[in-house]
Design an enzyme around this catalytic site. Structure first.
Site, short mmCIF file in Angstrom:
data_model
loop_
_atom_site.label_atom_id
_atom_site.label_comp_id
_atom_site.label_asym_id
_atom_site.label_seq_id
_atom_site.Cartn_x
_atom_site.Cartn_y
_atom_site.Cartn_z
N HIS A 1 1.64 0.25 -5.04
CA HIS A 1 1.45 1.30 -4.30
C HIS A 1 0.06 1.79 -3.85
O HIS A 1 0.03 2.73 -2.91
CB HIS A 1 2.22 2.59 -4.95
CG HIS A 1 2.86 3.84 -4.15
ND1 HIS A 1 3.40 3.49 -2.98
CD2 HIS A 1 2.30 5.11 -4.32
CE1 HIS A 1 3.58 4.89 -2.31
NE2 HIS A 1 2.75 5.53 -3.06
N ASP A 55 5.66 -3.03 -4.27
CA ASP A 55 5.37 -1.55 -4.45
C ASP A 55 6.68 -1.21 -5.00
O ASP A 55 7.71 -1.43 -4.64
CB ASP A 55 5.20 -0.89 -3.03
CG ASP A 55 4.88 0.54 -3.14
OD1 ASP A 55 5.22 1.23 -4.23
OD2 ASP A 55 4.41 1.21 -2.09
N SER A 67 0.78 7.43 0.75
CA SER A 67 1.84 8.09 0.15
C SER A 67 2.29 9.29 0.92
O SER A 67 2.38 9.65 2.10
CB SER A 67 1.77 8.01 -1.21
OG SER A 67 2.81 8.35 -1.89
#
Length: 350
Positions: A329, A301, A173
């Site tokens: 995610h 996601d 991320s």
């Protein structure tokens, strides 16, 4: 452009899945033993997160985290990394065995506990770092104002490596911004960089820009977001970002993750320093551009949609692309075996 990695059979390393035969293929005592092992693993992870039971290794001032026993995991070794005789694969002629795991926004080194155990099982050397203000690092997240400061545990680690030593970086991320910054600073010490549904930004781009299409522009977000933290008082600009427990549980990050991992995240996630993700990166072909990049897409996601991930790899093409179907995610929770196999494949690329 790269090899695609298809969907793995749905699995859960915590032992929560698996068929139950009507004829009782497993004895009740075996099931109780498996449940006990599952509970022990999560107790260890939870204890680490709340600092009641800490297993850590330090390297010149930076903190790495290692959790979980590998001795009981041999039976879980996937078929895809065994030879024809079903013996564990011996990894040879690797450029490096060291894989540095860099968490995303709000997370810490604790989130990698399943992946650490799997990578160690085949003789690799995973090191999970807490970025500043994350995990058990005691820095106030609201005091962190630059990406360099936020990423200092990572850059310190790379700085202290031997001259001929290299590592593989994995950034999740917003951790993609930290590994991008590290690639610009120490390209000769990085063998490969893996962006795990991450902010793989271009030169002059902010990490926040990656999310802006889904969240809103930065200006609108800063005016309207209910998640902002004002560490210097409400009369000053916001300093952090924090999802409350209800939003963490809502499925934005964890729509496919096991309940116990969601519970772990609920008690472990911390305020996200805001200014580092609003900072424009300066990336050059001579440094950042010299490191081979790989992108891992997560196809279920909700935080960084598949469309946005596709845009990232289209605008900033990596050397290889892998896909994990059925992953939210956080594939280190929802699809650890699939993620592990991809990392193993990347580590073996010449």
């Amino acid at each position: 452009m790269g090899s695609a990695f298809g969907c793995m059979p749905k699995e859960d390393l915590t032992g929560g899945m698996g068929s139950r035969s009507k004829r009782g293929s497993k004895s009740r005592s075996q099931r109780k033993m498996a449940a006990s092992e599952e509970e022990l693993l999560h107790r260890q992870a939870l204890a680490m997160a709340i600092q009641q039971h800490q297993l850590s290794q330090r390297f010149e001032g930076s903190m790495s985290r290692r959790i979980g026993s590998t001795s009981s995991r041999r039976r879980d070794l996937p078929d895809s990394i065994t030879n024809g005789k079903q013996q564990p694969l011996i990894l040879e002629d690797l450029e490096t065995r060291k894989i540095i795991l860099v968490h995303g926004e709000g997370f810490g080194a604790w989130c990698w506990y399943k992946i650490i155990s799997l990578l160690e099982e085949v003789g690799l050397n995973p090191v999970a770092l807490d970025l500043r203000g994350s995990g058990i690092d005691n820095t106030d997240p609201n005091s962190i104002t630059t990406l360099a400061d936020y990423s200092k545990p990572l850059t310190d680690y790379l700085h202290n490596l031997l001259d001929d030593e290299k590592v593989i970086l994995v950034g999740h991320s917003c951790g993609g911004a930290s590994i991008s910054y590290a690639m610009e600073c120490y390209p000769k010490k990085i063998s490969k960089a893996v962006f795990l549904t991450a902010t793989m930004v271009l030169d002059g781009q902010k990490p926040f820009d990656v999310f802006s299409e889904e969240l809103a522009s930065a200006d609108v977000f800063l005016k309207e977001s209910q998640f902002l933290v004002y560490g210097n008082g409400s009369d000053n600009p916001p300093t952090g970002l924090m999802f409350d427990k209800q939003h963490i549980k809502s499925g934005l990050y964890f729509n496919q993750s096991p309940p116990k991992d969601i519970a772990l995240a609920t008690v472990s996630m911390r305020t996200i320093p805001l200014e580092p993700i609003m900072e424009k990166l300066s990336l050059t072909p001579e440094n950042y551009g010299m490191v081979r990049r790989f992108f891992i897409q997560t196809l279920d996601d909700r935080m960084l949609s598949p469309d946005v991930q596709e845009k990232l790899v289209r605008e900033n093409p990596p050397h290889g692309i892998y896909k994990i179907k059925g992953s939210d995610h956080c594939p280190f929770f929802s699809k650890p075996q699939s993620l592990y196999k991809i990392l193993l494949e990347i580590a073996q690329l010449p």
